[in-house]
Write an enzyme that holds these catalytic residues in place. Structure first.
Site, PDB file in Angstrom:
ATOM      1  N   ASP A 120     -22.694  82.420 -17.323  1.00 37.66           N
ATOM      2  CA  ASP A 120     -21.557  81.791 -18.385  1.00 37.66           C
ATOM      3  C   ASP A 120     -20.774  83.833 -18.213  1.00 37.66           C
ATOM      4  OD1 ASP A 120     -22.038  79.948 -19.268  1.00 37.66           O
ATOM      5  OD2 ASP A 120     -23.418  81.140 -21.277  1.00 37.66           O
TER       6      ASP A 120
ATOM      7  N   HIS B 117     -28.107  76.910 -17.595  1.00 40.84           N
ATOM      8  CA  HIS B 117     -26.814  76.604 -17.921  1.00 40.84           C
ATOM      9  C   HIS B 117     -26.204  77.991 -17.661  1.00 40.84           C
ATOM     10  CE1 HIS B 117     -22.371  75.678 -18.921  1.00 40.84           C
ATOM     11  NE2 HIS B 117     -22.898  75.025 -18.142  1.00 40.84           N
ATOM     12  N   CYS B 118     -26.792  79.261 -18.893  1.00 41.31           N
ATOM     13  CA  CYS B 118     -25.733  80.593 -19.489  1.00 41.31           C
ATOM     14  C   CYS B 118     -26.057  82.031 -18.459  1.00 41.31           C
ATOM     15  CB  CYS B 118     -27.182  81.165 -20.876  1.00 41.31           C
ATOM     16  SG  CYS B 118     -26.475  79.411 -22.490  1.00 41.31           S
ATOM     17  N   ILE B 119     -27.161  82.124 -18.785  1.00 39.75           N
ATOM     18  CA  ILE B 119     -27.174  83.523 -18.211  1.00 39.75           C
ATOM     19  C   ILE B 119     -26.863  83.588 -16.197  1.00 39.75           C
ATOM     20  CG2 ILE B 119     -28.794  85.484 -17.531  1.00 39.75           C
ATOM     21  CD1 ILE B 119     -30.565  84.475 -19.859  1.00 39.75           C
TER      22      ILE B 119
END
Length: 419
Positions: A262, A257-259
């Site tokens: 975001d 979900h992050c890299i």
């Protein structure tokens, strides 16, 4: 009483840590199956110990609900909901907005609200605050509002919710004081910054830092492929330098979900200031190309063996986005499977952590990993380097292997082609 909105990879571990020191926690989880599991003491997050959750539920310290009717009972409300992207790579804050509106309907004086979801700088003050103050209550006077970005690393046994430094930024000095005090009850070190906006930027920078450096080594892998060099040999040698360098490794793409998500939040927000974040845009472009590169390399290896593309048998090992977890959100392995299937290849997968998945229009189940299945494949592609895989055994039975994670590079087996 503590309320935690969203009992996923961030929310449930956080709820457990707080309950361990005596907080009574109500989780608001709008997925009824998850809420029911929590209330039965059944764990579904690898970073939470099964026995811890069961004990805390039995003692009445953790309960789950599917609506917001108990918000007035909560002294602190921590929000840990998804912040995805739209198809056009712009922020999608629908979950944050809906939760804030639901909280606002029950808001009472004295409550602390903390947003932990990763988002662009300004979300807490520009999106949440107006919704909350539309109730007639005022921040710093009637309620407190902070941003404290989550720093969860699924599968990391060394750094947990408790011993990972917590950053807190408030919508005013009183909010900051209350927020920092709350987090210091269970987290070993709390660092305060000047504003909620600064705290939001801290998190998106952390993930952008990783995205840019992963893109750099991915681009190096693409160049080494053209030059006929072994990128893993180059990197292993480079990382022997004891200063001025930090290890990052290439792979089939980025997931989770992050890299993948975001950095685009920061890229989007920067445009409001007439500023183009060139590094971020380029990093995203390179990382998104990697699944396509793996597909291309797969086709080249099959061509070298004289195997027709249509009907070629490929086994993908691992669809989780990182090793030793069952999370397949935005996994590049699934993009690889999509690409190969579109070209007419027969693709199966095995992942001990993901028995089945439904993502991006694909729905598949993991197959058994047997000597016969390995021997029957024209190519085995390692896309996730799970510790459970017996790599020498896999190489013994497979005809040929494409290793996108470099996990077999020290085995020096002629069957292996590295990324």
């Amino acid at each position: 009483m503590l309320g935690v909105v969203g009992l996923g990879y961030v929310g449930l571990p956080f709820a457990v840590e707080k309950a361990k020191v005596g907080f009574k926690v109500i989780g608001v989880e709008q997925n009824p199956r998850r809420a029911e599991k929590v209330n039965r003491g059944e764990n579904y997050i690898p970073d939470v110990r099964d026995e811890d959750l069961k004990e805390l539920v039995t003692r009445g310290l953790i309960q789950a609900d599917t609506d917001f009717r108990r918000v007035p009972e909560m002294d602190v409300i921590v929000i840990a909901v998804p912040t995805p992207l739209t198809q056009n790579l712009t922020p999608d804050l629908q979950y944050v907005v809906r939760v804030t509106e639901a909280i606002a309907r029950h808001l009472r004086p004295g409550q602390l609200i903390s947003l932990e979801s990763t988002t662009y700088p300004g979300t807490t003050e520009e999106v949440m605050l107006p919704i909350l103050e539309a109730t007639g209550l005022k921040v710093e006077e009637d309620f407190f509002l902070v941003h404290s970005p989550e720093r969860v690393d699924p599968g990391n046994k060394r750094y947990t919710t408790k011993n990972t430094t917590k950053v807190v930024g408030g919508c005013g000095p009183r909010s900051l004081e209350v927020g920092a005090f709350f987090y210091s009850q269970t987290i070993e070190r709390v660092v305060t910054v000047s504003s909620a906006k600064a705290a939001e930027l801290v998190k998106v920078f952390e993930n952008t830092f990783r995205a840019v450096n992963i893109a750099l080594v991915n681009e190096l892998a693409l160049l080494c492929d053209r030059m006929g060099l072994n990128v893993w040999e180059v990197l292993d040698a480079a990382f022997t330098k004891p200063f001025g360098i930090m290890p990052f490794y290439p792979g089939p793409g980025v997931g989770g979900h992050c890299i993948p998500i975001d950095p685009h939040y920061l890229e989007w927000k920067a445009k409001e200031y007439n500023f183009n974040t060139h590094f971020i845009a380029l990093a995203g472009e390179i990382n998104r190309k990697m699944p396509e590169f793996v597909v291309d390399k797969t086709l080249r290896l099959l061509a070298e063996e004289g195997i027709p593309i249509k009907g070629a048998k490929v086994l993908v090992l691992g669809v989780a986005y990182k090793k030793d977890i069952g999370d397949y959100r935005e996994s590049p392995a699934i993009r690889v499977i999509q690409g190969l299937r579109r070209l007419g290849l027969e693709v199966q997968y095995h992942d001990p952590h993901v028995p089945r998945f439904r993502e991006h229009g694909l729905e598949m189940e993991s197959v058994d990993l047997t000597p016969e299945r390995l021997a029957d494949q024209d190519l085995v592609v390692i896309t996730t380097d799970h510790s459970a895989f017996d790599y020498p055994w896999i190489l013994e039975h497979a005809k040929r292997v494409l290793d996108t994670r470099g996990v077999t590079r020290h085995l020096k087996n002629p069957k292996v082609t590295l990324l």
